[in-house]
Enzyme design. Structure first.
Site, mmCIF file in Angstrom:
data_model
loop_
_atom_site.group_PDB
_atom_site.id
_atom_site.type_symbol
_atom_site.label_atom_id
_atom_site.label_comp_id
_atom_site.label_asym_id
_atom_site.label_seq_id
_atom_site.Cartn_x
_atom_site.Cartn_y
_atom_site.Cartn_z
ATOM 1 N N GLY A 43 0.773 -1.253 0.000
ATOM 2 C CA GLY A 43 0.000 0.000 0.000
ATOM 3 C C GLY A 43 0.795 1.288 0.000
ATOM 4 C CD GLU A 98 0.493 0.602 6.369
ATOM 5 O OE1 GLU A 98 0.859 0.662 5.186
ATOM 6 O OE2 GLU A 98 0.067 -0.441 6.911
ATOM 7 C CG ASP A 99 -1.790 1.660 2.956
ATOM 8 O OD1 ASP A 99 -1.680 1.384 4.168
ATOM 9 O OD2 ASP A 99 -2.207 0.831 2.112
ATOM 10 C CG ASP A 102 -8.869 0.009 9.698
ATOM 11 O OD1 ASP A 102 -9.658 0.681 10.382
ATOM 12 O OD2 ASP A 102 -9.239 -0.987 9.036
ATOM 13 N N GLY A 104 -4.757 -0.666 13.695
ATOM 14 C CA GLY A 104 -3.446 -0.454 14.316
ATOM 15 C C GLY A 104 -2.660 -1.740 14.492
ATOM 16 C CB THR A 106 -0.529 -3.270 10.002
ATOM 17 O OG1 THR A 106 -1.659 -3.928 9.428
ATOM 18 C CG2 THR A 106 0.660 -3.367 9.070
ATOM 19 C CE LYS A 130 -10.556 2.598 7.851
ATOM 20 N NZ LYS A 130 -10.988 1.865 6.629
ATOM 21 C CG ASP A 158 -5.677 -3.519 -1.877
ATOM 22 O OD1 ASP A 158 -5.264 -3.083 -0.777
ATOM 23 O OD2 ASP A 158 -6.050 -4.699 -2.035
HETATM 24 P P1 IMP Z 1 -4.689 -2.169 10.386
HETATM 25 O O1 IMP Z 1 -3.709 -3.257 10.672
HETATM 26 O O2 IMP Z 1 -6.095 -2.572 10.723
HETATM 27 O O3 IMP Z 1 -4.327 -0.834 10.983
HETATM 28 O O4 IMP Z 1 -4.788 -2.032 8.849
HETATM 29 C C1 IMP Z 1 -3.812 -1.506 8.074
HETATM 30 C C2 IMP Z 1 -3.905 -2.095 6.685
HETATM 31 O O5 IMP Z 1 -5.255 -2.451 6.368
HETATM 32 C C3 IMP Z 1 -3.482 -1.093 5.665
HETATM 33 O O6 IMP Z 1 -2.131 -1.236 5.368
HETATM 34 C C4 IMP Z 1 -4.351 -1.445 4.477
HETATM 35 O O7 IMP Z 1 -3.714 -2.429 3.710
HETATM 36 C C5 IMP Z 1 -5.590 -2.059 5.063
HETATM 37 N N1 IMP Z 1 -6.707 -1.089 5.122
HETATM 38 C C6 IMP Z 1 -7.316 -0.592 6.216
HETATM 39 N N2 IMP Z 1 -8.292 0.273 5.882
HETATM 40 C C7 IMP Z 1 -8.289 0.316 4.540
HETATM 41 C C8 IMP Z 1 -9.078 1.061 3.578
HETATM 42 O O8 IMP Z 1 -9.957 1.878 3.894
HETATM 43 N N3 IMP Z 1 -8.797 0.817 2.276
HETATM 44 C C9 IMP Z 1 -7.820 -0.043 1.863
HETATM 45 N N4 IMP Z 1 -7.050 -0.729 2.717
HETATM 46 C C10 IMP Z 1 -7.292 -0.552 4.046
HETATM 47 MG MG MG Z 2 -1.638 -2.467 3.371
#
Ligand code: IMP
Ligand code: MG
Length: 175
Positions: A43, A98-99, A102, A104, A106, A130, A158
């Protein structure tokens, strides 16, 4: 080319302004430090390319593979697979790029992984911060744009591997 039933959230021009503001702040904060940008694939590839070209300080670049999402838009909620970095980051100032932040998960797992190499600091820079689904105490030191919720695509983000290449960010409508 743009996803059906989607609405424009950030135009290329707005994205450029936000990335420029982040680069200016990072260039100031990391002046005279030993900066290593670590992009989270896939991303972050566009954001890191744009951000790094706007920095006015030296930086080295590496990438990690890590993914918490399967084919679609729901989190696996599992510990990630993280690929090995190839740079010696011991004693360096690491900035994770990081893109989107969400839940957190990752970045939480990536932080634990990267700290094991004994860098002198680790910062977190995300293009989109987000909030609605946050499930960890991870926070971003740098964020280009804040949203409460919604599923976003474009500018590296994506949906089932589609739309990463779009130069703008769109919010997909949920059914
Ligand atoms: P986390 O581990 O939930 O914080 O998610 C992070 C990863 O989830 C990002 O690197 C994205 O690949 C994916 N992700 C979370 N929200 C979105 C979104 O709205 N669109 C696309 N990818 C997302
Ligand atoms: Mg990602």
């Amino acid at each position: 080319m743009m996803p059906d039933y989607s609405s424009l959230l950030l135009s290329p021009r707005e994205i450029d302004d936000k990335v420029a503001a982040l680069a200016e702040q990072i260039s100031r904060d990391y002046k005279d430090r030993d900066l290593v940008l670590i992009g989270v694939l896939k991303g972050a590839f566009i954001f890191l390319a744009d951000l790094s070209r706007k920095l006015t300080i030296p930086a080295t670049i590496d990438f990690v593979w890590c993914s918490s999402y399967g084919g679609g838009d729901t989190s696996t909620e599992n510990v990630l697979r993280i690929s090995g970095i190839r740079t010696d980051i011991s004693g360096k100032d690491v900035l994770i790029v990081e893109d989107i932040l969400d839940t957190g998960i990752t970045i939480r797992d990536l932080l634990a992984y990267l700290w094991s190499f004994r860098p002198s600091s680790i910062g977190v820079c995300v293009f989109i911060d987000k909030h609605e689904r946050r499930r960890t105490d991870v926070t971003a030191d740098y964020a280009g744009h804040f949203v409460e919720k919604g599923f976003l695509v474009g500018y590296g983000l994506d949906y089932a591997e589609q739309y990463r290449h779009l130069p703008a960010v769109y919010e997909m409508a949920r059914s």
